[in-house]
Scaffold this motif. Structure first.
Motif, short mmCIF file in Angstrom:
data_model
loop_
_atom_site.label_atom_id
_atom_site.label_comp_id
_atom_site.label_asym_id
_atom_site.label_seq_id
_atom_site.Cartn_x
_atom_site.Cartn_y
_atom_site.Cartn_z
N GLU A 52 1.58 -1.35 0.23
CA GLU A 52 0.24 -0.07 -0.04
C GLU A 52 0.24 1.23 0.21
N ARG A 53 2.34 1.00 0.98
CA ARG A 53 3.14 2.50 0.60
C ARG A 53 3.42 2.52 -0.67
N PHE A 54 4.05 1.02 -1.07
CA PHE A 54 4.81 1.83 -2.33
C PHE A 54 3.49 1.70 -3.93
N ARG A 55 2.82 1.66 -3.30
CA ARG A 55 1.04 2.06 -4.63
C ARG A 55 1.02 3.66 -3.87
N ARG A 56 1.11 4.15 -3.00
CA ARG A 56 0.89 5.64 -2.95
C ARG A 56 1.99 5.79 -2.83
N GLU A 57 2.62 5.96 -2.87
CA GLU A 57 3.96 7.32 -2.75
C GLU A 57 5.05 6.74 -4.34
N GLU A 58 4.91 5.11 -5.18
CA GLU A 58 5.71 5.35 -6.06
C GLU A 58 4.92 6.32 -7.02
N PRO A 59 5.78 6.62 -8.70
CA PRO A 59 4.69 6.80 -8.98
C PRO A 59 4.58 5.71 -10.25
N ALA A 60 3.20 5.85 -10.47
CA ALA A 60 2.46 5.71 -11.07
C ALA A 60 2.86 4.77 -12.55
N ARG A 61 4.09 4.83 -12.68
CA ARG A 61 4.82 4.57 -13.70
C ARG A 61 6.24 3.16 -13.45
N ASP A 62 6.11 3.88 -11.87
CA ASP A 62 7.12 2.77 -11.35
C ASP A 62 6.05 1.60 -11.01
N VAL A 63 5.38 1.90 -10.70
CA VAL A 63 4.16 0.70 -9.94
C VAL A 63 3.48 -0.02 -11.48
N LEU A 64 3.26 0.74 -12.83
CA LEU A 64 2.52 -0.12 -13.40
C LEU A 64 3.64 -1.15 -14.35
N ASP A 65 4.87 -0.56 -13.83
CA ASP A 65 5.72 -1.09 -14.42
C ASP A 65 6.49 -2.60 -13.83
N THR A 66 6.30 -2.24 -12.79
CA THR A 66 6.24 -3.82 -11.55
C THR A 66 5.72 -4.52 -11.83
N LEU A 67 4.73 -3.91 -12.15
CA LEU A 67 2.42 -4.90 -12.24
C LEU A 67 2.82 -6.02 -13.76
N ALA A 68 3.33 -5.59 -14.79
CA ALA A 68 3.59 -5.80 -15.98
C ALA A 68 4.50 -6.89 -15.47
N ASP A 69 5.85 -6.49 -14.22
CA ASP A 69 6.94 -7.86 -14.53
C ASP A 69 6.43 -8.52 -13.51
N LEU A 70 5.41 -8.76 -12.58
CA LEU A 70 4.81 -9.20 -11.80
C LEU A 70 3.45 -10.54 -12.94
N ALA A 71 2.90 -10.11 -13.63
CA ALA A 71 1.50 -10.38 -14.02
C ALA A 71 2.31 -11.61 -15.16
N ALA A 72 3.92 -11.68 -14.91
CA ALA A 72 4.75 -12.84 -15.74
C ALA A 72 5.25 -13.90 -14.70
N ILE A 73 4.41 -13.79 -13.56
CA ILE A 73 4.78 -14.72 -12.18
C ILE A 73 3.85 -15.64 -12.65
N PRO A 74 4.02 -17.04 -12.48
CA PRO A 74 3.06 -17.81 -12.55
C PRO A 74 1.92 -17.71 -11.61
N LEU A 75 2.51 -17.91 -10.02
CA LEU A 75 2.02 -17.97 -8.58
C LEU A 75 1.47 -17.01 -8.52
N VAL A 76 1.57 -15.18 -9.34
CA VAL A 76 1.25 -14.23 -8.65
C VAL A 76 0.55 -13.31 -9.17
N PRO A 77 -0.42 -14.25 -9.40
CA PRO A 77 -1.68 -13.42 -10.29
C PRO A 77 -2.52 -12.12 -10.24
N TYR A 78 -1.33 -11.29 -10.34
CA TYR A 78 -1.79 -9.56 -11.34
C TYR A 78 -1.94 -9.60 -12.52
N GLU A 79 -2.91 -9.16 -12.84
CA GLU A 79 -3.43 -8.62 -14.32
C GLU A 79 -2.49 -7.76 -14.79
N ALA A 80 -1.62 -7.86 -16.31
CA ALA A 80 -1.16 -6.99 -16.22
C ALA A 80 -1.51 -5.35 -17.13
#
Length: 384
Positions: free
Chosen positions: A198-226
């Protein structure tokens, strides 16, 4: 899988026998219908059915114009067609004489609706004989349907047996086991990773947050949507991407005139962000947490391995707590404790009593017997 509470409901012990009885009756019907066809031969009955259909078609087509004060030309045409039809029939056709009698009866100087009704009555023996083919086909279809109902019920019973076995096993768990030895490390990790995300989402630039989510979405057991492509491109290419996610959502609610004071291209932000509010608001730490009760040991270890890299990206301080969770299967009597945790979470007092009293075991035995009986019926009465 049926829920544990569903597994507590009773089983209809009679419907299996009813289904088998229905299948046995369906087989008798098929055998009788096939014998009825064999008495005259399928090919001969098909010839008869075709003749009956064509002859009846002539009756239906000409009844109105050929009766009463109808069209005399149509009346003559009808009689000629009937005579021609019977002339072209093979004399060895089943019930050929019935068609001859109908032809003779229709060659009158005047016909009424009653005459047509009389001819249809004359044709009843033909219709009955031709209907043997339809009865055979209907009997076969009824047989197939009866087998399908048994297969469906057998699958339901297989699921039921699995549910009851699970209920019985959970009911035998040690409910006094110290499950806090698992719960405390899991809750400690979950709390840390939630706060850090929540701190990461609240404080970091949206650009960094979405870049990170794009990377996490590629991990099989971490079910984030790209991230949606248009949104991701916007935060990457526009200055507003330096703002936190919460600020972008706030901007999306502004009018275009107000928004013009904060971003260079209000329309671009509206197109990219306002239409993606649901995605941005739905970004939460849930995919990084460990469920309670926790999964089986092998699944837990694998999930923790998959989570480690992701957690290190957004909540590095929680990695140590995650590793403590991963060690649980090695450092505790994990399966016993996990089983107790699952039982506490899923079993109601009534279900525990049903297990204790032997009601679940008795129902399980009935379900197994019924499943076996249905399997034997499918072997006894094969596909046809």
């Amino acid at each position: 899988m049926t829920s544990t509470s569903d597994a507590g409901r009773g089983t209809n012990t009679g419907d299996g026998e009813d289904l088998v009885a229905d299948l046995a009756a369906a087989e008798e019907r098929v055998e009788a219908a096939e014998e009825a066809v064999a008495d005259f031969g399928e090919a001969e009955l098909e010839r008869l059915a075709a003749a009956h259909e064509d002859f009846s078609g002539l009756l239906d087509r000409y009844e109105e114009p050929a009766t009463g004060d109808g069209d005399f030309q149509q009346f003559i045409e009808f009689q000629e067609k009937i005579a021609d039809f019977v002339d072209r029939l093979d004399e060895d056709l089943l019930l050929y004489e019935v068609f001859e009698e109908c032809d003779e009866y229709l060659q009158q100087r005047r016909l009424t609706e009653g005459d047509f009704a009389h001819v249809r009555e004359q044709l009843d023996p033909v219709a009955d004989l031709a209907a043997r083919l339809e009865e055979r086909d209907a009997a076969r279809e009824a047989y197939r349907s009866a087998r399908t109902r048994i297969r469906t019920r057998r699958r339901e019973l297989a699921d039921r047996v699995a549910d009851l076995e699970r209920l019985r096993d959970l009911g035998e768990a040690d409910l006094d086991a110290p499950t806090e030895r698992l719960r405390d490390p899991v809750e400690a990790y979950n709390e840390q990773v939630r706060e850090a995300f929540e701190r990461f989402r609240r404080e970091e630039p949206a650009r960094d947050v979405l870049d990170t989510l794009a990377d996490l979405a590629a991990i099989p057991l971490v079910p984030y949507e790209a991230p949606p492509d248009d949104l991701h491109a916007y935060v990457r290419d526009h200055e507003a991407g330096e703002e936190p996610v919460g600020q972008l959502l706030e901007y999306a609610d502004y009018s275009r005139s107000k928004l013009a004071h904060y971003v260079a291209d209000p329309d671009a932000l509206k197109r990219a962000v306002a239409t993606r509010r649901t995605y941005l608001r739905g970004v939460d730490p849930g995919p990084l947490t460990v469920d309670w009760p926790p999964p089986e040991a092998g699944v837990l270890r694998y999930r923790c391995d998959e989570l480690t890299g992701a957690v290190d990206r957004v909540a590095p301080d929680a990695v140590a707590a995650l590793r403590a969770v991963r060690r649980l299967p090695r450092e505790t009597d994990y399966e016993r404790l996990r089983r107790a945790a699952v039982a506490r979470a899923e079993l109601s007092p009534a279900e525990r009593e049903r297990v204790r009293s032997g009601a679940v075991e008795a129902e399980l035995e009935r379900a197994r017997e019924q499943r076996t009986r249905l399997g034997e019926a499918l072997e006894t009465y094969p596909s046809r």
